[in-house]
Design a protein around this motif. Structure first.
Motif, PDB file in Angstrom:
ATOM      1  N   MET A   1     -20.079 -15.656   8.706  1.00  0.00           N
ATOM      2  CA  MET A   1     -19.566 -17.026   8.771  1.00  0.00           C
ATOM      3  C   MET A   1     -18.297 -17.182   7.937  1.00  0.00           C
ATOM      4  N   LYS A   2     -18.081 -16.301   7.001  1.00  0.00           N
ATOM      5  CA  LYS A   2     -16.839 -16.308   6.224  1.00  0.00           C
ATOM      6  C   LYS A   2     -15.777 -15.451   6.913  1.00  0.00           C
ATOM      7  N   GLY A   3     -16.148 -14.867   8.039  1.00  0.00           N
ATOM      8  CA  GLY A   3     -15.195 -14.087   8.815  1.00  0.00           C
ATOM      9  C   GLY A   3     -15.123 -12.617   8.471  1.00  0.00           C
ATOM     10  N   THR A   4     -16.053 -12.115   7.672  1.00  0.00           N
ATOM     11  CA  THR A   4     -15.995 -10.696   7.312  1.00  0.00           C
ATOM     12  C   THR A   4     -17.301  -9.983   7.638  1.00  0.00           C
ATOM     13  N   LEU A   5     -17.171  -8.956   8.439  1.00  0.00           N
ATOM     14  CA  LEU A   5     -18.296  -8.065   8.724  1.00  0.00           C
ATOM     15  C   LEU A   5     -18.069  -6.718   8.066  1.00  0.00           C
ATOM     16  N   GLY A   6     -16.829  -6.475   7.753  1.00  0.00           N
ATOM     17  CA  GLY A   6     -16.449  -5.250   7.078  1.00  0.00           C
ATOM     18  C   GLY A   6     -15.032  -5.405   6.563  1.00  0.00           C
ATOM     19  N   THR A   7     -14.699  -4.600   5.571  1.00  0.00           N
ATOM     20  CA  THR A   7     -13.330  -4.604   5.048  1.00  0.00           C
ATOM     21  C   THR A   7     -12.890  -3.177   4.787  1.00  0.00           C
ATOM     22  N   ASN A   8     -11.600  -3.002   4.887  1.00  0.00           N
ATOM     23  CA  ASN A   8     -10.975  -1.723   4.580  1.00  0.00           C
ATOM     24  C   ASN A   8      -9.915  -2.028   3.543  1.00  0.00           C
ATOM     25  N   THR A   9     -10.059  -1.484   2.352  1.00  0.00           N
ATOM     26  CA  THR A   9      -9.076  -1.739   1.307  1.00  0.00           C
ATOM     27  C   THR A   9      -8.335  -0.460   0.967  1.00  0.00           C
ATOM     28  N   PHE A  10      -7.065  -0.621   0.717  1.00  0.00           N
ATOM     29  CA  PHE A  10      -6.206   0.491   0.324  1.00  0.00           C
ATOM     30  C   PHE A  10      -5.566   0.100  -0.996  1.00  0.00           C
ATOM     31  N   VAL A  11      -5.786   0.920  -2.001  1.00  0.00           N
ATOM     32  CA  VAL A  11      -5.241   0.642  -3.322  1.00  0.00           C
ATOM     33  C   VAL A  11      -4.393   1.841  -3.745  1.00  0.00           C
ATOM     34  N   ALA A  12      -3.161   1.565  -4.160  1.00  0.00           N
ATOM     35  CA  ALA A  12      -2.275   2.623  -4.669  1.00  0.00           C
ATOM     36  C   ALA A  12      -1.944   2.300  -6.127  1.00  0.00           C
ATOM     37  N   ARG A  13      -2.115   3.278  -6.985  1.00  0.00           N
ATOM     38  CA  ARG A  13      -1.837   3.108  -8.414  1.00  0.00           C
ATOM     39  C   ARG A  13      -1.015   4.285  -8.918  1.00  0.00           C
ATOM     40  N   VAL A  14      -0.173   3.998  -9.879  1.00  0.00           N
ATOM     41  CA  VAL A  14       0.571   5.062 -10.544  1.00  0.00           C
ATOM     42  C   VAL A  14      -0.219   5.453 -11.776  1.00  0.00           C
ATOM     43  N   GLN A  15      -0.571   6.726 -11.857  1.00  0.00           N
ATOM     44  CA  GLN A  15      -1.275   7.253 -13.023  1.00  0.00           C
ATOM     45  C   GLN A  15      -0.454   8.415 -13.555  1.00  0.00           C
ATOM     46  N   GLY A  16       0.157   8.168 -14.706  1.00  0.00           N
ATOM     47  CA  GLY A  16       1.070   9.181 -15.246  1.00  0.00           C
ATOM     48  C   GLY A  16       2.282   9.249 -14.336  1.00  0.00           C
ATOM     49  N   GLY A  17       2.602  10.402 -13.857  1.00  0.00           N
ATOM     50  CA  GLY A  17       3.726  10.568 -12.941  1.00  0.00           C
ATOM     51  C   GLY A  17       3.301  10.691 -11.491  1.00  0.00           C
ATOM     52  N   LYS A  18       2.039  10.431 -11.215  1.00  0.00           N
ATOM     53  CA  LYS A  18       1.531  10.620  -9.855  1.00  0.00           C
ATOM     54  C   LYS A  18       1.107   9.291  -9.242  1.00  0.00           C
ATOM     55  N   LEU A  19       1.222   9.212  -7.928  1.00  0.00           N
ATOM     56  CA  LEU A  19       0.752   8.058  -7.177  1.00  0.00           C
ATOM     57  C   LEU A  19      -0.628   8.393  -6.631  1.00  0.00           C
ATOM     58  N   LYS A  20      -1.625   7.646  -7.054  1.00  0.00           N
ATOM     59  CA  LYS A  20      -2.996   7.852  -6.588  1.00  0.00           C
ATOM     60  C   LYS A  20      -3.344   6.733  -5.615  1.00  0.00           C
ATOM     61  N   SER A  21      -3.957   7.086  -4.498  1.00  0.00           N
ATOM     62  CA  SER A  21      -4.366   6.062  -3.539  1.00  0.00           C
ATOM     63  C   SER A  21      -5.840   6.236  -3.189  1.00  0.00           C
ATOM     64  N   LYS A  22      -6.458   5.111  -2.884  1.00  0.00           N
ATOM     65  CA  LYS A  22      -7.877   5.107  -2.526  1.00  0.00           C
ATOM     66  C   LYS A  22      -8.073   4.224  -1.298  1.00  0.00           C
ATOM     67  N   ASN A  23      -8.869   4.706  -0.376  1.00  0.00           N
ATOM     68  CA  ASN A  23      -9.307   3.911   0.766  1.00  0.00           C
ATOM     69  C   ASN A  23     -10.794   3.660   0.609  1.00  0.00           C
ATOM     70  N   GLU A  24     -11.188   2.402   0.738  1.00  0.00           N
ATOM     71  CA  GLU A  24     -12.601   2.042   0.664  1.00  0.00           C
ATOM     72  C   GLU A  24     -12.969   1.206   1.875  1.00  0.00           C
ATOM     73  N   ILE A  25     -14.149   1.449   2.392  1.00  0.00           N
ATOM     74  CA  ILE A  25     -14.686   0.648   3.487  1.00  0.00           C
ATOM     75  C   ILE A  25     -15.983   0.010   2.996  1.00  0.00           C
ATOM     76  N   HIS A  26     -16.077  -1.291   3.195  1.00  0.00           N
ATOM     77  CA  HIS A  26     -17.289  -2.036   2.861  1.00  0.00           C
ATOM     78  C   HIS A  26     -17.806  -2.672   4.152  1.00  0.00           C
ATOM     79  N   ILE A  27     -19.081  -2.488   4.409  1.00  0.00           N
ATOM     80  CA  ILE A  27     -19.731  -3.000   5.612  1.00  0.00           C
ATOM     81  C   ILE A  27     -20.768  -4.034   5.188  1.00  0.00           C
ATOM     82  N   ALA A  28     -20.818  -5.149   5.889  1.00  0.00           N
ATOM     83  CA  ALA A  28     -21.788  -6.196   5.567  1.00  0.00           C
ATOM     84  C   ALA A  28     -23.208  -5.642   5.585  1.00  0.00           C
ATOM     85  N   SER A  29     -23.989  -6.028   4.597  1.00  0.00           N
ATOM     86  CA  SER A  29     -25.364  -5.530   4.462  1.00  0.00           C
ATOM     87  C   SER A  29     -26.242  -5.866   5.664  1.00  0.00           C
ATOM     88  N   LEU A  30     -25.908  -6.918   6.394  1.00  0.00           N
ATOM     89  CA  LEU A  30     -26.726  -7.286   7.547  1.00  0.00           C
ATOM     90  C   LEU A  30     -26.757  -6.186   8.596  1.00  0.00           C
TER      91      LEU A  30
END
Length: 168
Positions: free
Chosen positions: A77-106
């Motif tokens: 009802m809030k419009g989300t059944l799943g989400t895909n998030t992409f986060v990019a962070r600089v750690q030291g001299g490197k660019l680290k990225s993460k992909n996460e998928i969250h699926i509604a518990s239902l």
């Protein structure tokens, strides 16, 4: 008469058919015949493996997934059944990225076809960020019945909400 929120935008003939099945208390029976069983993917670990297998089959060269999990905060009802998030962070001299998928518990209690459909939807966002023609083409490449499954999922959500209202 219950407003069929999940089905807005569909042709009125389809909505009337679903409403008739609801009124006759036949919608649950119709869904059970079409999708007779639940899946056994109940843990985050099993979900991660399930998603990874589909990703490996269709999107071998896409970014790695750092996390896949069921999420109690996702709600249709809030419009989300799943989400895909992409986060990019600089750690030291490197660019680290993460992909996460969250699926509604239902989806723990849903038929496997619906879980597969939402997983394919979220995996498609690894390649296409927007819901455009290329996005849906990729979804249909991974699951030829994607659009039918999306409609049936909306019908299942409608029936689920109706059943919860009847119980309370």
């Amino acid at each position: 008469m219950m407003k069929l929120n999940y089905l807005s935008g569909y042709p009125s003939a389809l909505i009337e058919r679903i409403q008739a099945l609801l009124d006759q208390d036949q919608l649950g029976i119709w869904l059970k015949q079409k999708y007779p069983s639940r899946h056994d993917i109940q843990t985050d670990k099993a979900l991660y493996q399930y998603v990874s297998d589909i990703k490996q089959q269709y999107l071998k060269n896409s970014s790695a997934l750092s996390k896949v999990a069921y999420d109690n905060q996702q709600h249709p009802m809030k419009g989300t059944l799943g989400t895909n998030t992409f986060v990019a962070r600089v750690q030291g001299g490197k660019l680290k990225s993460k992909n996460e998928i969250h699926i509604a518990s239902l989806f723990r209690e849903a038929p496997e076809a619906f879980l597969r459909m939402i997983v394919i939807h979220e995996l498609s966002h690894l390649k296409e960020k927007d819901h455009n023609k290329a996005f849906y083409k990729l979804c249909c490449h991974m699951e030829p019945d994607y659009h039918q499954l999306e409609f049936d999922l909306r019908v299942w959500l409608t029936w689920r909400d109706f059943s919860e209202r009847e119980r309370s």
